[in-house]
Design an enzyme around this catalytic site. Structure first.
Site, mmCIF file in Angstrom:
data_model
loop_
_atom_site.group_PDB
_atom_site.id
_atom_site.type_symbol
_atom_site.label_atom_id
_atom_site.label_comp_id
_atom_site.label_asym_id
_atom_site.label_seq_id
_atom_site.Cartn_x
_atom_site.Cartn_y
_atom_site.Cartn_z
ATOM 1 N N ASP A 69 -61.526 -30.449 -38.245
ATOM 2 C CA ASP A 69 -60.301 -30.821 -37.286
ATOM 3 C C ASP A 69 -59.964 -31.819 -36.818
ATOM 4 O OD1 ASP A 69 -61.581 -29.824 -34.948
ATOM 5 O OD2 ASP A 69 -60.816 -27.993 -34.556
ATOM 6 N N ASP B 39 -56.344 -28.601 -32.962
ATOM 7 C CA ASP B 39 -56.216 -28.398 -31.603
ATOM 8 C C ASP B 39 -54.960 -29.182 -30.672
ATOM 9 O OD1 ASP B 39 -57.180 -25.868 -32.657
ATOM 10 O OD2 ASP B 39 -58.951 -26.806 -32.410
ATOM 11 N N ASP C 121 -59.212 -32.924 -32.203
ATOM 12 C CA ASP C 121 -58.861 -32.258 -30.748
ATOM 13 C C ASP C 121 -58.217 -32.616 -29.946
ATOM 14 O OD1 ASP C 121 -60.474 -28.991 -30.916
ATOM 15 O OD2 ASP C 121 -62.263 -30.655 -32.313
HETATM 16 N N1 CTP Z 1 -63.997 -24.953 -28.184
HETATM 17 C C1 CTP Z 1 -63.782 -24.178 -27.314
HETATM 18 N N2 CTP Z 1 -62.663 -22.757 -27.246
HETATM 19 C C2 CTP Z 1 -61.945 -22.777 -28.967
HETATM 20 C C3 CTP Z 1 -62.300 -23.894 -29.544
HETATM 21 C C4 CTP Z 1 -63.153 -24.138 -29.976
HETATM 22 O O1 CTP Z 1 -64.006 -24.543 -25.559
HETATM 23 N N3 CTP Z 1 -60.901 -21.596 -28.749
HETATM 24 C C5 CTP Z 1 -64.532 -26.121 -27.998
HETATM 25 C C6 CTP Z 1 -66.364 -25.621 -29.189
HETATM 26 O O2 CTP Z 1 -66.831 -25.142 -27.680
HETATM 27 C C7 CTP Z 1 -66.548 -27.443 -29.025
HETATM 28 C C8 CTP Z 1 -65.360 -27.973 -29.179
HETATM 29 O O3 CTP Z 1 -64.247 -27.047 -28.452
HETATM 30 O O4 CTP Z 1 -67.407 -27.584 -28.526
HETATM 31 C C9 CTP Z 1 -65.006 -28.072 -30.626
HETATM 32 O O5 CTP Z 1 -64.693 -27.159 -31.238
HETATM 33 P P1 CTP Z 1 -64.979 -27.102 -32.736
HETATM 34 O O6 CTP Z 1 -63.493 -27.642 -32.771
HETATM 35 O O7 CTP Z 1 -64.690 -26.160 -33.441
HETATM 36 O O8 CTP Z 1 -66.570 -27.839 -33.730
HETATM 37 P P2 CTP Z 1 -66.482 -29.768 -33.063
HETATM 38 O O9 CTP Z 1 -67.813 -30.207 -32.364
HETATM 39 O O10 CTP Z 1 -65.217 -30.297 -32.738
HETATM 40 O O11 CTP Z 1 -66.797 -29.867 -34.656
HETATM 41 P P3 CTP Z 1 -65.701 -30.064 -36.051
HETATM 42 O O12 CTP Z 1 -65.889 -31.964 -36.392
HETATM 43 O O13 CTP Z 1 -66.347 -29.518 -37.026
HETATM 44 O O14 CTP Z 1 -64.532 -29.733 -35.898
HETATM 45 MN MN MN Z 2 -63.286 -29.970 -33.544
HETATM 46 MN MN MN Z 3 -61.132 -27.272 -33.082
#
Ligand code: CTP
Ligand code: MN
Ligand code: MN
Ligand code: MN
Length: 363
Positions: free
Chosen positions: A204, A287, A206
């Site tokens: 995703d 996000d 962020d």
């Molecule tokens: N996070 C958070 N609260 C949430 C979802 C995520 O604080 N409800 C934080 C997670 O702890 C993480 C960061 O947001 O540190 C990113 O989460 P995520 O997008 O799930 O993972 P990524 O590390 O970005 O990996 P990916 O590349 O798979 O998205």
């Molecule tokens: Mn992510």
């Molecule tokens: Mn995320």
């Protein structure tokens, strides 16, 4: 009696937030095996086991060389009996039978497939699996009523399981930033998550948004979402208001990863340049999170990850420093006061840790 360190042994501090973990590891075959067992434990709702495997994997990710013999494991932290056995099996046989049989089990395959649907968690997937649902077709024909998130997840299943590239993340960033600045000039937006750690792809994108004047950011997300929706750019969205209130000693529990920022979890419709026969766009999970400037440093730290790195930071804060760390604040329990900061560097320093740059937080 003096014990001389074995030449082959490595010194490694036990918390992941005390060491550097680059993106590229020398021990992929071990870390992938341990991560798979962690994932399986998560799917089985065995949180403790999952964290143990994640910590073991993180230790091997941080090692500066490839492990070739079991003697190198001596003295390393976080390697329980189970993880050591898996590593030894791979050293000796090239594979771990436990990992192989888990990976190929009907249950693991089905749960992975079902939790691959946006909006479907381990518990729902497990319930469906117990009813005999092992494929998307079976789910569709089961007559189960899906919630709006799951419907969108199923509809865009293929796209959402395709890695998002850095270029796609930046393209979405450009579009979202323009809308954010339209709604509230002077706002700032940062790409967080895996991309900030240097990953070239992610599941995703962020983004964290703030404004230099505290309070101006309130309600920003709903206006941004309205504009994006009006432009036809959101295939799904769920917006939540900020529900955070400072309350001494009653911060988010150290084990909880959920913060209380104003946010939007959405599915973005991104136009793509290369011609496809069927459609000229793809779905991407995005996000959007809004933090007041006074909490921004904590929010950036909390949203950069990795998930294990965050968990280890909070564990260090509470077990070693008697502090409570969240994505909103750092609270010193002994002094009964909040520690204010404006940068990630200061947060590490308050925690008595050396600064770890984002690209070394890939635990
Ligand atoms: N996070 C958070 N609260 C949430 C979802 C995520 O604080 N409800 C934080 C997670 O702890 C993480 C960061 O947001 O540190 C990113 O989460 P995520 O997008 O799930 O993972 P990524 O590390 O970005 O990996 P990916 O590349 O798979 O998205
Ligand atoms: Mn992510
Ligand atoms: Mn995320
Ligand atoms: Mn993820």
């Amino acid at each position: 009696q003096v014990v001389l360190p074995d030449k082959e042994q490595f010194l490694m501090p036990s918390y992941a937030c005390q060491r550097l973990t680059p993106l590229e590891s020398h021990n992929n075959k071990f870390t992938e095996a341990l991560s798979l067992l962690a994932e399986n434990a998560e799917l089985n709702n065995e949180e403790g086991r999952a964290v143990a495997f994640r910590r073991a994997a993180a230790v091997l990710k941080a090692l500066p060389v490839m492990v070739t013999s079991a003697t190198q494991l001596r003295g390393l932290p976080c390697l329980g009996e189970h993880s050591q056995r898996v590593i030894k099996d791979i050293i000796e046989n090239g594979v771990s039978n436990e990992v192989e049989s888990t990976m190929h089990s009907e249950r693991f395959k089905a749960l992975k497939l079902l939790t691959g649907i946006f909006g479907v968690g381990a518990k729902t997937a497990d319930r469906w699996f117990k009813e005999g649902i092992q494929s998307l077709t079976q789910l569709v024909h089961s007559g189960h009523e899906l919630n709006p998130a799951q419907q969108a997840g199923l509809e865009h299943y293929h796209d959402l399981n395709q890695p998002v590239t850095k270029a796609e993340a930046e393209a979405i960033g450009d579009i979202v930033r323009r809308v954010v600045l339209d709604v509230l000039p002077g706002s700032e937006m940062t790409l967080t998550g895996g991309f900030r750690r240097g990953k070239m792809t992610g599941h995703d994108v962020d983004f964290l948004i703030t404004h230099p004047d505290e309070g101006k950011e309130t309600g920003l997300i709903s206006k941004v979402v309205s504009l994006l929706t009006a432009q036809g750019l959101l295939l799904y969205q769920k917006t939540t208001r900020n529900s955070y209130m400072e309350n001494k000693g009653r911060l988010a529990q150290p084990s909880s990863t959920m913060d209380r920022f104003e946010r939007c979890f959405c599915i973005f419709k991104l136009e793509i340049k290369e011609m496809r026969p069927d459609k000229d766009w793809r779905a991407v999970r995005v996000d959007l999170v809004v933090a007041p400037i006074s909490q921004y440093a904590f929010a950036v730290l909390g949203w950069t990850g990795s998930k294990l790195f965050e968990r280890e930071l909070r564990r260090w804060a509470s077990q070693v420093k008697s502090m409570s760390l969240s994505s909103h604040a750092l609270f010193d329990i002994k002094q009964c006061k909040y520690l204010r900061t404006t940068s990630e560097e200061e947060i590490f320093s308050h925690l008595g840790l050396e600064f770890i740059p984002p690209t070394e937080r890939n635990a």
